[in-house]
Structure formats: C-alpha cells, structure tokens
Design a protein around this motif. Structure first.
Motif, PDB file in Angstrom:
ATOM      1  N   UNK A 275       0.887  -0.841  -0.374  1.00 48.70           N
ATOM      2  CA  UNK A 275      -0.204   0.244  -0.080  1.00 48.70           C
ATOM      3  C   UNK A 275       0.873   1.315  -0.028  1.00 48.70           C
ATOM      4  N   UNK A 276      -0.097   2.613  -0.499  1.00 49.68           N
ATOM      5  CA  UNK A 276       1.000   3.561  -0.346  1.00 49.68           C
ATOM      6  C   UNK A 276       0.633   4.279   0.931  1.00 49.68           C
ATOM      7  N   UNK A 277       1.793   4.367   1.573  1.00 51.39           N
ATOM      8  CA  UNK A 277       1.571   5.311   2.459  1.00 51.39           C
ATOM      9  C   UNK A 277       2.572   6.381   2.828  1.00 51.39           C
ATOM     10  N   UNK A 278       2.590   6.951   3.833  1.00 49.29           N
ATOM     11  CA  UNK A 278       3.608   7.859   4.312  1.00 49.29           C
ATOM     12  C   UNK A 278       4.505   7.935   5.498  1.00 49.29           C
ATOM     13  N   UNK A 279       5.472   7.825   5.269  1.00 44.78           N
ATOM     14  CA  UNK A 279       6.824   7.213   6.875  1.00 44.78           C
ATOM     15  C   UNK A 279       6.634   8.195   7.935  1.00 44.78           C
ATOM     16  N   UNK A 280       5.628   9.829   8.188  1.00 41.93           N
ATOM     17  CA  UNK A 280       4.782  10.349   9.555  1.00 41.93           C
ATOM     18  C   UNK A 280       3.688  10.437   9.196  1.00 41.93           C
ATOM     19  N   UNK A 281       3.200  11.321   9.543  1.00 43.29           N
ATOM     20  CA  UNK A 281       1.818  11.430   9.417  1.00 43.29           C
ATOM     21  C   UNK A 281       1.483  13.431   9.742  1.00 43.29           C
ATOM     22  N   UNK A 282       2.523  14.295   9.486  1.00 44.41           N
ATOM     23  CA  UNK A 282       2.820  15.524   9.853  1.00 44.41           C
ATOM     24  C   UNK A 282       1.140  16.243   9.517  1.00 44.41           C
ATOM     25  N   UNK A 283       0.715  15.762   7.890  1.00 41.18           N
ATOM     26  CA  UNK A 283      -0.738  16.155   7.770  1.00 41.18           C
ATOM     27  C   UNK A 283      -1.723  16.129   7.783  1.00 41.18           C
ATOM     28  N   UNK A 284      -2.113  14.946   9.055  1.00 40.68           N
ATOM     29  CA  UNK A 284      -2.620  14.419   9.860  1.00 40.68           C
ATOM     30  C   UNK A 284      -3.873  13.372   8.677  1.00 40.68           C
ATOM     31  N   UNK A 285      -3.130  12.830   7.961  1.00 36.42           N
ATOM     32  CA  UNK A 285      -4.151  11.996   6.888  1.00 36.42           C
ATOM     33  C   UNK A 285      -4.639  12.881   6.140  1.00 36.42           C
ATOM     34  N   UNK A 286      -4.333  14.249   6.048  1.00 37.39           N
ATOM     35  CA  UNK A 286      -5.468  14.633   4.480  1.00 37.39           C
ATOM     36  C   UNK A 286      -4.358  15.517   3.828  1.00 37.39           C
ATOM     37  N   UNK A 287      -4.695  15.101   2.496  1.00 33.16           N
ATOM     38  CA  UNK A 287      -3.566  16.068   1.765  1.00 33.16           C
ATOM     39  C   UNK A 287      -5.084  16.627   0.486  1.00 33.16           C
ATOM     40  N   UNK A 288      -4.874  18.419   0.579  1.00 29.50           N
ATOM     41  CA  UNK A 288      -6.219  18.797  -0.052  1.00 29.50           C
ATOM     42  C   UNK A 288      -7.286  17.962  -0.196  1.00 29.50           C
ATOM     43  N   UNK A 289      -7.866  18.422   1.093  1.00 31.29           N
ATOM     44  CA  UNK A 289      -8.921  17.780   1.825  1.00 31.29           C
ATOM     45  C   UNK A 289      -9.100  16.351   1.673  1.00 31.29           C
ATOM     46  N   UNK A 290      -8.799  15.613   1.061  1.00 37.66           N
ATOM     47  CA  UNK A 290      -9.026  13.971   0.800  1.00 37.66           C
ATOM     48  C   UNK A 290      -7.952  13.320   1.338  1.00 37.66           C
ATOM     49  N   UNK A 291      -8.671  11.822   2.230  1.00 34.56           N
ATOM     50  CA  UNK A 291      -7.661  11.535   3.277  1.00 34.56           C
ATOM     51  C   UNK A 291      -6.549  10.850   2.378  1.00 34.56           C
ATOM     52  N   UNK A 292      -5.940  10.774   3.281  1.00 36.77           N
ATOM     53  CA  UNK A 292      -4.679   9.821   2.091  1.00 36.77           C
ATOM     54  C   UNK A 292      -4.502   8.141   2.677  1.00 36.77           C
ATOM     55  N   UNK A 293      -5.357   7.983   2.836  1.00 33.20           N
ATOM     56  CA  UNK A 293      -5.270   6.335   3.888  1.00 33.20           C
ATOM     57  C   UNK A 293      -4.710   6.051   5.493  1.00 33.20           C
TER      58      UNK A 293
END
Length: 368
Positions: A275-293
């Motif tokens: 799965x595409x994830x992020x190594x940290x989560x400073x965006x709080x799971x939201x990019x451009x108003x859309x959840x990133x998983x």
C-alpha cells in the motif's frame, strides 16, 4: 437556529439545559444496523456529569428514550429520534443572571439576537448539556463505523500547563478502548494526575481551566473528501465548532507546521504491505482536503469554563450600567475531560456521513 449538520446523514439537536428534555433527530442512518445499547450507555457515561470533583455535581442519568428509528434495537430506515429528560435542574441559581450577562458566556449575544427572550438558564441551548444528544448519535455512528473497520478514539491532551503524551503515529483501536475505560481519559496516568491537580487547584481558587483533546480515526479509506470547501477538514471543522466552548482546531502538525521547513513538514511516501503510505503523518491523514489512508488526527482546544465564583465585571442591561457579578451554582472547573467522548462522537458522525455520501456516489443505491 442552525443546530444541525450533515449531508447524507442529517443531524439536528434540540432542547435547553433546563428545559423538560433535550434530544436529537438523525435522518439518513442506514437501515439494518444493530445498536448495542449497553455499549451506547457506556459511551454516554463517559461525558455524564456528577462522577467526580473534576466536574459539576449535577446528577443526570443521561439514559436516552428512542421515539423512532429503531425496531427491536435495529435501525429501520426512519429518522431516529431520541430524547433525554432533564431531572436535576437548579433554575433558581440563574434568576439573577437574566439582567447581568456572564462574561465569556453567550448570555449577551443571545439577549441581542432574541430580544431578551432566550431561555439562558444553565446556558440554555448553548449549554454543554446539549452534547449529550450528540453522544447518542455519535455512539451509534462509532458502532456502525467499527463494523467497517473504521475506529475513532480520543484522549485529553492537555489541561492548563500540563500535558499527556500524544497518540503514536499509528494508533490502534485497542488503545482507544484502553483510554475509554479509564475514569480520566489520558494515555499516561502520571501525566493525568498532574492534569487532575491542575483542575482541582483552579476549582479551589474559584476559577476554571481549559484543555485540548486529541482525536484520531484509523481505517479511514483514502480518497474521502473534496477539494477546497468540501474537504474533510472543512466538514469536520463545521461540526466540531458546534461543540460548546471549543475555540480552536488543528489537523496533523497544525500550527506547529508553520514553524517548520518543507523538508521537515512533508511526509515522504513509501510502500508498506503493498500500500502507498507515508513514513510520518504531519498532514494528519489529509492532503488537499482528501484522506490519504493514514490515520486522521486532530486536536480541539476548549476554553476555561466561563462560570467561575470569582467576582467579574459585567453590565446591568435594564439600566445600562456597569456592575459586579459573582456566579453561584454548580459548574465544571474544566470541561475538556468531559469533551473527549463528544469530540469522538462528532468526528464519527461526520466520517459516517462522508462515507455514506461516497458510497451513494459509487453505487447509486445508498447502502453501506
């Protein structure tokens, strides 16, 4: 009075703090969903007053009566309506306040808007008492979400100058359950003792203190939300700011991100378990108003309870003159710890509403 929110799942809260009853109407719940009444009662008890010296001694059972929407404990597709009777009002404590608005309360703005006719006993429709109906529908929403692998939890992040440890970058539902089972909703109990002392000290001095609630949702699928004004942050903020005494909100790193460089604030992408994830989560799971998983994270700030026993300056409206006010009666020295399940409730309702909307777009038949 705009005490409603939601699109596919429309929620309306009604009543006053010292009225006969308070309640909620929720239209759009999916049919066929079983409601675990024992689990709902346990959730409601987390925000109930009168449980310790840390909250108001007002005694309310907060047991909802369902008038519609449930048949044998299962949602039937009709609008759900639930009421909670108010049983322990001390309305006489507020008789002298009709002409002297309490600093920090909505007394004056309600007086202006409704020409002095608003029922402001106990805070009226502006009272934290109205968060009990929010917890009814929020507790049900949490049960429905959990069956789909989405879990919402929160803890008391700080009180005054004392803080709890933050949620880990990837919290799990078991951690949410652990916090929910505690009488004081913190991750680190030693930090919790310091926070409780902060509340008790303020109470002994006739004062109050504010706090911050950290909330997270895990299992939220990527792709939820819309750009700009239909974003997940927008929808959550519009509903969360309906919680009385909430004055601030941030997602992910929030205001801290303003002090960071892009190289530090950006969340690098990676592949984990295919799965595409992020190594940290400073965006709080939201990019451009859309959840990133990734886990959705937010923090809600609550002001100190305005009703304090220290003398305060106000005005006498009938004479348009300044005067001094000393507030009596029963009041919370801090409402932030009781707001923890309320933040969970509102977050769960908004996420359920958005998931139902997304499902309706994809399948065009409204099931979930």
């Amino acid at each position: 009075m705009s005490s409603e929110f939601g699109n596919r799942l429309r929620v309306s809260v009604f009543g006053q703090s010292h009225g006969k009853a308070i309640g909620v109407v929720a239209d759009g719940l999916p049919a066929g969903e079983e409601v675990d009444m024992e689990a709902l009662a346990q959730f409601m008890a987390r925000r109930r007053p009168g449980r310790s010296p840390l909250s108001t001694p007002r005694q309310e059972s907060d047991i909802p009566t369902f008038l519609s929407g449930l048949e044998n404990g299962i949602t039937c597709g009709a609008p759900l309506c639930a009421v909670i009777e108010n049983r322990d009002q001390h309305s006489a404590d507020y008789a002298a306040l009709a002409d002297t608005p309490r600093p920090g309360h909505a007394d004056y703005t309600a007086w202006v808007k409704w020409g002095g006719r608003a029922d402001m006993r106990g805070g009226g429709h502006f009272s934290g008492r109205l968060t009990a109906p929010l917890c009814i529908i929020g507790g049900i929403a949490k049960q429905i979400l959990a069956r789909r692998g989405v879990y919402v939890g929160a803890h008391l992040m700080s009180v005054g100058g004392e803080s709890d440890v933050p949620f880990p970058s990837r919290p799990v539902s078991a951690l949410f359950d652990e916090v929910a089972a505690k009488p004081f909703p913190v991750l680190d109990d030693i930090c919790g003792e310091r926070m409780k002392n902060e509340i008790l000290t303020a109470a002994q001095e006739g004062d109050s203190v504010g706090g911050v609630v950290e909330c997270a949702a895990v299992g939220v699928p990527a792709g939820l939300g819309e750009p700009m004004f239909g974003g997940v942050e927008n929808r959550l903020a519009a509903a969360l700011f309906g919680i009385p005494a909430m004055k601030g909100l941030e997602f992910g790193a929030g205001f801290q991100s303003a002090a960071l460089r892009g190289s530090v604030n950006n969340d690098p992408f990676c592949i984990r378990n295919r799965r595409v994830e992020t190594t940290r989560n400073r965006c709080g799971g939201i990019l451009g108003g859309i959840t990133n998983g990734m886990p959705l994270t937010l923090r809600a700030a609550f002001k100190p309870t305005p009703s304090i026993s220290k003398p305060q300056q106000t005005v006498r409206l009938s004479r348009m003159e300044e005067t001094e006010l000393v507030i009596t009666g029963r009041h919370d020295p801090c409402i932030a710890h009781r707001a923890v399940p309320v933040v969970e409730a509102v977050t769960a309702v908004v996420l359920l509403d958005m998931l139902l909307e997304e499902n309706e777009k994809e399948s065009n038949h409204g099931t979930f």
